[in-house]
Design a protein around this motif. Structure first.
Motif, PDB file in Angstrom:
ATOM      1  N   VAL A 110       0.822  -1.168  -0.259  1.00 35.82           N
ATOM      2  CA  VAL A 110       0.135  -0.074   0.059  1.00 35.82           C
ATOM      3  C   VAL A 110       0.901   1.154  -0.170  1.00 35.82           C
ATOM      4  O   VAL A 110       0.858   1.959  -0.798  1.00 35.82           O
ATOM      5  N   PHE A 153       3.186   1.444  -3.132  1.00 35.34           N
ATOM      6  CA  PHE A 153       2.597   1.709  -4.429  1.00 35.34           C
ATOM      7  C   PHE A 153       2.525   3.247  -4.403  1.00 35.34           C
ATOM      8  O   PHE A 153       2.695   3.844  -5.562  1.00 35.34           O
ATOM      9  N   THR A 154       1.841   3.889  -3.321  1.00 38.75           N
ATOM     10  CA  THR A 154       1.574   5.427  -3.379  1.00 38.75           C
ATOM     11  C   THR A 154       2.805   5.995  -3.707  1.00 38.75           C
ATOM     12  O   THR A 154       2.944   6.940  -4.461  1.00 38.75           O
ATOM     13  N   ILE A 183     -17.036  11.285   9.152  1.00 40.44           N
ATOM     14  CA  ILE A 183     -18.032  11.958   8.280  1.00 40.44           C
ATOM     15  C   ILE A 183     -19.116  12.420   9.143  1.00 40.44           C
ATOM     16  O   ILE A 183     -19.605  13.533   8.947  1.00 40.44           O
ATOM     17  N   THR A 193     -10.074  13.002   5.480  1.00 36.53           N
ATOM     18  CA  THR A 193     -10.658  13.636   4.377  1.00 36.53           C
ATOM     19  C   THR A 193     -12.029  14.036   4.584  1.00 36.53           C
ATOM     20  O   THR A 193     -12.556  15.260   4.292  1.00 36.53           O
ATOM     21  N   SER A 194     -12.884  13.056   5.099  1.00 33.78           N
ATOM     22  CA  SER A 194     -14.265  13.524   4.835  1.00 33.78           C
ATOM     23  C   SER A 194     -14.954  14.694   5.845  1.00 33.78           C
ATOM     24  O   SER A 194     -15.653  15.555   5.398  1.00 33.78           O
ATOM     25  N   LEU A 226     -14.042  17.389   3.606  1.00 34.31           N
ATOM     26  CA  LEU A 226     -14.914  17.210   2.508  1.00 34.31           C
ATOM     27  C   LEU A 226     -16.265  18.144   2.616  1.00 34.31           C
ATOM     28  O   LEU A 226     -16.586  18.865   1.749  1.00 34.31           O
ATOM     29  N   LEU A 227     -16.718  17.925   3.717  1.00 30.80           N
ATOM     30  CA  LEU A 227     -18.176  18.604   3.877  1.00 30.80           C
ATOM     31  C   LEU A 227     -18.110  20.123   4.554  1.00 30.80           C
ATOM     32  O   LEU A 227     -18.989  20.860   4.190  1.00 30.80           O
ATOM     33  N   PHE A 260      -1.197  11.272  -6.637  1.00 31.06           N
ATOM     34  CA  PHE A 260      -0.369  10.321  -5.992  1.00 31.06           C
ATOM     35  C   PHE A 260       0.876  11.069  -5.474  1.00 31.06           C
ATOM     36  O   PHE A 260       1.336  10.607  -4.163  1.00 31.06           O
ATOM     37  N   SER A 290      -6.467   7.113   5.405  1.00 30.22           N
ATOM     38  CA  SER A 290      -7.403   6.321   4.575  1.00 30.22           C
ATOM     39  C   SER A 290      -7.346   6.909   3.230  1.00 30.22           C
ATOM     40  O   SER A 290      -7.517   5.743   2.332  1.00 30.22           O
ATOM     41  N   VAL A 291      -6.801   7.855   2.781  1.00 31.37           N
ATOM     42  CA  VAL A 291      -7.466   8.164   1.417  1.00 31.37           C
ATOM     43  C   VAL A 291      -6.017   7.379   0.677  1.00 31.37           C
ATOM     44  O   VAL A 291      -6.092   7.022  -0.462  1.00 31.37           O
ATOM     45  N   VAL A 292      -5.023   7.024   1.363  1.00 29.29           N
ATOM     46  CA  VAL A 292      -4.091   6.468   1.030  1.00 29.29           C
ATOM     47  C   VAL A 292      -4.366   4.878   0.558  1.00 29.29           C
ATOM     48  O   VAL A 292      -4.098   4.377  -0.756  1.00 29.29           O
ATOM     49  N   TYR A 293      -5.134   4.353   1.586  1.00 22.19           N
ATOM     50  CA  TYR A 293      -5.645   3.077   1.188  1.00 22.19           C
ATOM     51  C   TYR A 293      -6.659   2.935   0.185  1.00 22.19           C
ATOM     52  O   TYR A 293      -6.609   1.988  -0.759  1.00 22.19           O
ATOM     53  N   LEU A 338      -6.581   4.919  -2.754  1.00 22.01           N
ATOM     54  CA  LEU A 338      -5.900   5.030  -3.887  1.00 22.01           C
ATOM     55  C   LEU A 338      -5.432   3.792  -4.230  1.00 22.01           C
ATOM     56  O   LEU A 338      -5.514   3.242  -5.557  1.00 22.01           O
ATOM     57  N   TRP A 339      -4.819   2.912  -3.204  1.00 30.55           N
ATOM     58  CA  TRP A 339      -4.191   1.691  -3.554  1.00 30.55           C
ATOM     59  C   TRP A 339      -5.386   0.749  -4.002  1.00 30.55           C
ATOM     60  O   TRP A 339      -5.217  -0.035  -5.015  1.00 30.55           O
ATOM     61  N   LEU A 370      -8.156   1.675  -5.405  1.00 30.89           N
ATOM     62  CA  LEU A 370      -8.627   1.873  -6.953  1.00 30.89           C
ATOM     63  C   LEU A 370      -7.789   1.492  -7.738  1.00 30.89           C
ATOM     64  O   LEU A 370      -8.084   1.205  -8.833  1.00 30.89           O
ATOM     65  N   PHE A 371      -6.462   1.875  -7.639  1.00 30.54           N
ATOM     66  CA  PHE A 371      -5.488   1.810  -9.072  1.00 30.54           C
ATOM     67  C   PHE A 371      -4.821   0.500  -9.050  1.00 30.54           C
ATOM     68  O   PHE A 371      -3.924   0.350  -9.869  1.00 30.54           O
ATOM     69  N   THR A 403     -15.096   6.302   4.983  1.00 30.70           N
ATOM     70  CA  THR A 403     -15.783   6.964   3.972  1.00 30.70           C
ATOM     71  C   THR A 403     -14.926   6.892   2.632  1.00 30.70           C
ATOM     72  O   THR A 403     -15.527   6.342   1.603  1.00 30.70           O
ATOM     73  N   ILE A 404     -13.985   7.541   2.652  1.00 29.11           N
ATOM     74  CA  ILE A 404     -13.242   7.811   1.488  1.00 29.11           C
ATOM     75  C   ILE A 404     -12.965   6.727   0.613  1.00 29.11           C
ATOM     76  O   ILE A 404     -12.869   6.512  -0.489  1.00 29.11           O
ATOM     77  N   TYR A 454     -15.718   5.186  -0.731  1.00 27.85           N
ATOM     78  CA  TYR A 454     -16.383   6.012  -1.747  1.00 27.85           C
ATOM     79  C   TYR A 454     -15.441   5.929  -3.185  1.00 27.85           C
ATOM     80  O   TYR A 454     -16.115   5.924  -4.312  1.00 27.85           O
ATOM     81  N   LEU A 455     -14.214   5.825  -3.132  1.00 29.94           N
ATOM     82  CA  LEU A 455     -13.446   5.831  -4.211  1.00 29.94           C
ATOM     83  C   LEU A 455     -13.691   4.618  -4.925  1.00 29.94           C
ATOM     84  O   LEU A 455     -13.250   4.370  -6.148  1.00 29.94           O
ATOM     85  N   SER A 492     -21.769   6.316   4.633  1.00 31.83           N
ATOM     86  CA  SER A 492     -20.962   7.435   4.767  1.00 31.83           C
ATOM     87  C   SER A 492     -20.612   7.951   3.261  1.00 31.83           C
ATOM     88  O   SER A 492     -20.423   9.104   2.844  1.00 31.83           O
ATOM     89  N   ALA A 497     -21.055  11.516   1.407  1.00 34.10           N
ATOM     90  CA  ALA A 497     -20.202  12.191   0.700  1.00 34.10           C
ATOM     91  C   ALA A 497     -20.560  12.318  -0.709  1.00 34.10           C
ATOM     92  O   ALA A 497     -20.108  13.213  -1.573  1.00 34.10           O
TER      93      ALA A 497
END
Lengths: 430, 350
Positions: free
Chosen positions: A128, A131-132, A217, A309-310, A313-314, A354, B148-151, B153-154, B156-157, B273-274, B277-278, B299, B303
């Motif tokens: 994980v 990769f990023t 959220i 993020t969430s 986001l809101l 990324f 969590s957004v890093v997870y 991304l992983w 998704l891609f 959430t994220i 969502y992704l 969630s 979003a």
């Protein structure tokens, strides 16, 4: 497998009380002979163990190849791996069973299974992060990525235009606001939970503990309901800071509470016995003792808050421009920038996403490293410099006392000294 | 008094001596906090005020969600729980679909993460080479802090393309179980479209599993490490193998930690959430087939729709958020009461 485990059992080995019980090692102790004075091996490698492991691995592989190529109509890389692994385990169990009893076989097989679980988890997690970082390599070398915002850069522009400066600034501002709220409130609440016990503080603790896993959220929704719908404010960095605080607060309180509970009771009792009021005890004894742990709690909370993020986001809105004013106009943070970048189908935007994620991860890593460095010690343990400072302070105190009560101390000191000497002498003469 | 003791001479004598002494000489503990100074009283008020403030903030979360959600809840009543569609502007909406999706994703996540987390925690506490342990602990804690957004991304891609084989294999061989059915495919058909396997509950579940596994692992490891050394050594001294010791000492001792860690991870998984969502492609029907494309969660619903919601739509979203809030709260209360009641927690109160 490659482990030699020494338990506390082996510490008394000089006294000859150690008996080597051979439940899982190779059977080499002949009854009647003098038992060697060696610690019992609980894990550890033996020749037969390594050989049967290797043999089982090879034959497991062969079984899988045979099944997939010749006998059964299986297919797929994953199926192959799973079959090979299952065959390996079975054969390993049989091989070990040739020379060991059932308990030992179970132990060996479970050791392999535990190794597998750990290797699997760590591989996945490394994947994980790796990769990023790997995908971020396209955007990161460009200097403009760190100094420009996305205002002038369209989605089709190459990576030499635009950057994430606005998101970095936004993250910085939001987390500053969140820390300004969370640190005083969170630490004070943790002190409250520890110092003023009672039914009410127990209730507060229960609520805080239940809130630690508050969905982020929901924190965002709450601030949206109060700040934006209720008070009619616009979406801004300040609102996002509030949302992050609501999310971080229980985490910081809970972590600090645990740390404060570890402050030795003897220290606070000593302060009370010297007649210090409670607030002085807290300020001069409890908080300094737990300082490194509290810093860790705050930093770990910060790492969580930065990555969410969430709530942002809101509450923060979205902007491509640099905005340094948290009270006016939308603002964006790093995770939110990642999120919006990768929703675009353009490869350059995804590369930017990324890149931003790699920056975010590096930020969390740095925070974490700082937390480790200052928080590696438990309460009451000092770094070298702190220890030196404390020693110096107590030397100063000693001198001060000596100057104040010089004659009395002298008398008392020499008297007790003589006393012990005398008893020692009489003891010797017997 | 105890002077009817018949053990023997000396003890009786000493008891008589003791009883002969006057009662008030017994040491009375010094009473603390009798006269609090002004500073101390201010200090207490201030701290209590902080406690109240924190409590108020936490209560405000539930309260304001409830206030905002009231409008939507009044319109739908109990149908809010049973409707799958989400069309708030024509007053036809409910959380049946999103709640099912949330629970399924969390279930997949916990099913995958718990064995991994327990195994890794045991590995770190008992099996790993001693030199490696500190590094592994740090790594697990660090992973728990990765955003969590890093997870997402992983997932998704990277994972999305690589998991298709596994999904297909599962649906081919276990398709007769309704959970693993994928509509529009037949077992063993090699040419079936791959897109039916992407963006599914299963993929989202794997990603969330990797996200919560470090958290669970770190809670469990902490408890396993506290298992009393005396009992461990006792088991070894009785000739137990390492696995025998783990089963007899560490696992029973750490049961509370395992359950607590699992629930903590479950709480995070429900609220994620994220990353979700992704990955998922949102559908508003109850989707029990976890391998098939299309899923949803509370969630990610929020979003997805918060931006284009009308006032009433926002109220409906608040109601969904309230449901999620209550769900995680219930999970957390259960977790903390289990941990508090188990033996594992007993020693953490040092």
């Amino acid at each position: 497998m490659t482990v030699v485990e020494e338990t506390g059992l082996t510490e008394g080995r000089g006294e000859g009380t150690d008996v080597r019980t051979d439940a899982d090692g190779p059977v080499d102790a002949v009854p009647g002979t003098e038992l060697p004075d060696r610690p019992r091996r609980i894990g550890g490698v033996s020749r037969s163990g390594v050989l049967s492991l290797a043999g089982a691995a090879v034959s497991g592989l062969c079984v899988a190849v045979l099944l997939f190529g010749e006998v059964a109509p299986f297919s797929g890389a994953l199926g192959f791996t799973v079959t090979a692994y299952a065959a390996f385990l079975a054969i390993y169990a049989v091989l070990t069973g040739l020379e060991e009893d059932r308990q030992a076989v179970r132990d060996r097989v479970m050791t392999v299974v535990l190794w597998t679980a750990a290797v699997l988890l760590f591989t996945a997690l490394t994947l994980v992060v790796g990769f990023t970082a790997w995908r971020g390599r396209e955007a990161l070398p460009h200097g403009n990525f760190f100094t420009q915002d996305m205002q002038a850069a369209g989605p089709l522009d190459p990576l030499t235009h635009g950057g994430i400066a606005h998101a970095m600034l936004g993250t910085l501002i939001m987390i500053t606001i969140a820390l300004a709220i969370t640190v005083p409130l969170g630490l004070a609440c943790a002190v409250y939970l520890n110092q003023i016990p009672g039914r009410f503080s127990r209730f507060v603790r229960t609520i805080v503990e239940a809130m630690t896993a508050l969905p982020s959220i929901v924190a965002g929704l709450m601030v949206y309901a109060v700040w934006i719908l209720g008070l009619g404010m616009q979406k801004s960095g300040l609102a996002a800071g509030f949302a992050i605080s609501v999310m971080m607060l229980p985490i910081v309180i809970r972590a600090s509470d645990v740390v404060l509970r570890l402050v030795p009771g003897t220290l606070t009792e000593a302060a009370e016995a010297l007649g210090a009021p409670r607030w002085r005890t807290v300020w001069h004894v409890v908080l300094p003792t737990a300082r490194s742990g509290l810093a860790t709690a705050v930093i770990l909370g910060t790492a969580r808050g930065i990555g969410e993020t969430s709530p942002v986001l809101l509450t923060a809105g979205f902007t491509a421009a640099l905005n340094g004013n948290p009270t006016d106009g939308p603002m964006i943070s790093l995770p939110l920038a990642v999120f919006t970048f990768v929703k675009s189908p353009e490869p350059t935007m995804i590369a930017r996403g990324f890149g931003a994620a790699a920056v975010l991860m590096a930020l969390v890593l740095v925070l974490f490293a700082i937390a480790r460095v200052i928080g590696g010690r438990g309460p009451g343990h000092q770094s070298k410099r702190q220890a030196r400072r404390t020693a110096k302070a107590s030397r100063r105190d000693e001198q001060r006392f000596a100057e104040l009560h010089a004659p009395a101390l002298q008398l008392f000191d020499s008297g007790s000294h003589d006393d012990t000497e005398q008893t020692n002498d009489s003891g010797d003469s017997h | 008094m105890g002077n009817t003791v018949s053990f023997g001479g000396p003890s009786v004598v000493s008891a008589v001596e003791a009883s002969g002494e006057p009662e008030p000489d017994r040491p009375v503990p010094r009473r603390l906090l009798t006269a609090r100074g002004l500073g101390d009283r201010l200090f207490r008020y201030q701290l209590t005020a902080t406690g109240l403030a924190v409590l108020a903030i936490m209560a405000a979360v539930g309260l304001f969600l409830l206030l905002r959600a009231a409008q939507a809840l009044r319109v739908r009543g109990l149908k809010f729980l049973t409707t799958a569609a989400w069309q708030p502007d024509v007053h036809n909406f409910g959380i049946a679909a999103v709640l099912t999706g949330t629970l399924l994703i969390a279930a997949v996540a916990v099913t995958i993460s718990v064995p991994l987390a327990v195994g890794t925690a045991l590995f770190i506490s008992d099996v790993a080479p001693r030199r490696l342990r500190r590094t592994l602990v740090t790594m697990v804690d660090l992973m728990a802090a990765v955003p969590s957004v890093v997870y997402g991304l992983w997932g998704l891609f990277f994972l999305q393309q690589h998991v298709i084989g596994l999904s297909r294999w599962l649906s081919d061989w276990l398709g007769w179980i309704p959970l693993f059915t994928v509509d529009g495919t037949r077992p063993g058909e090699p040419l079936a479209s791959e897109s039916v396997y992407t963006a599914s509950t299963f993929v989202a579940g794997i990603v969330v599993a990797l996200m919560v596994a470090p958290i669970q692992c770190s809670v469990m490891r902490e408890v396993f490490a506290q298992a009393p050394a005396g009992e461990r050594e006792g088991a070894y001294a009785l000739g137990a193998t390492r696995w025998g010791m783990i089963r007899a000492v560490v696992l029973p001792y750490g049961k509370g930690g395992i359950i607590g860690g699992t629930m903590l991870g479950l709480g995070r998984a429900l609220g994620e959430t994220i990353a979700v969502y992704l990955i998922i492609s949102p559908v508003f029907v109850i989707q029990p087939h976890i391998l098939q494309t299309g899923s949803n969660s509370v969630s990610s619903l929020i979003a997805l729709h918060y931006g284009d919601a009308s006032t009433f739509g926002m109220s409906a979203l608040m109601a969904a958020g309230l449901a999620l809030f209550l769900l995680t709260l219930a999970v957390n209360f259960t977790a903390s009461s289990i941990v508090a009641r188990s033996r594992s927690g007993a020693q953490s109160e040092a």
